[in-house]
Design a protein around this motif. Structure first.
Motif: not given
Ligand code: 6PG
Length: 238
Positions: A37-38, A41-43, A46, A51, A78, A80, A82-84
């Protein structure tokens, strides 16, 4: 293993969204998928996955408030969501603040409404990410559980231990219809169980993961430590 899985998800999402305009993705809890998931969630990822066309579902969750640290919904939110740029209306969490039974019935109704399936008919997810417990459970399908025999309900409540803790899980009729199913298994503590599930004698009551026999593709993604007891030549290395 994590990067290979992220690449797999990215390719599948792109293909399915191109073909059908959406990607229905069932997420797992537990510690194994956290780095996945982390990474998603990265650039890098993403921008590679649309998404806004992904629909997020859960294979199981604990019957705790969504803000509880044991919640799989919170874990994925938290790590994934929240970041996409996921669309809130595409996040289909289990309403774990309801009673376990009502949560299971509610999730079944949500699945029936989303997939437009009637009672007794199982939806077809595009991608189902599963973990494997050291006791060969997957999702919240535990050894010798009555849930293993369910052949119509889409979700069910299970009591998981003597502390009267409850979970809600997708059932096998749903899990076994996914177009793509990936087991993600890591760590030397899983080396015995993954070998027993895949190559050991068939004993599905004791080894529920053996009941995952989807009509779609089934891929086991196993890190070196967890693969250390698999028969030589029984797997390919990515
Ligand atoms: C959960 C998962 C569960 C998990 C296995 C493996 O809610 O915890 O659905 O089935 O995948 O227990 O967990 P680990 O990845 O932490 O070993």
């Amino acid at each position: 293993m994590i990067r290979a899985t992220a690449e797999h998800i990215s390719r599948s999402a792109a293909n399915v969204i191109r073909e059908r305009g959406r990607f229905t993705f069932v997420l797992s809890g537990g510690s194994t998928p956290k780095p996945l998931y982390a990474l998603l969630a990265t650039e890098e990822y993403r921008n590679r996955i649309d998404w806004s066309r992904v629909h997020f579902f859960w294979g199981d969750d604990r019957c705790v408030p969504p803000s509880d640290e044991a919640s799989n919904y919170r874990l994925v939110s938290e790590a994934l969501l929240a970041h996409v740029p996921a669309r809130p209306e595409h996040i289909h969490r289990m309403q774990t603040e309801l009673s376990p039974e009502e949560c299971a019935r509610d999730y079944e109704r949500r699945l029936q409404g989303f997939f437009q399936v009637g009672s007794g008919e199982a939806p077809v997810f595009d991608f189902d990410l599963l973990g494997l417990g050291t006791n060969a459970h997957t999702a919240s399908l535990f050894p010798f559980s009555p849930a293993l025999k369910i052949d119509s309900a889409l979700a069910t409540a299970v009591e998981v231990d003597d502390k009267h803790r409850w979970r809600v899980t997708l059932t096998l009729p749903v899990i076994n219809r996914a177009r793509e199913t990936v087991f993600l298994v890591a760590g030397s503590e899983k080396s015995d169980v993954v070998n027993e599930v895949i190559f050991g004698e068939r004993n599905p009551e004791k080894l529920p993961a053996q009941l995952v026999q989807p009509s779609g593709n089934l891929i086991w993604r196993i890190d070196h430590a967890a693969a250390s007891k698999l028969p030589q030549g029984s797997f390919t290395t990515e």
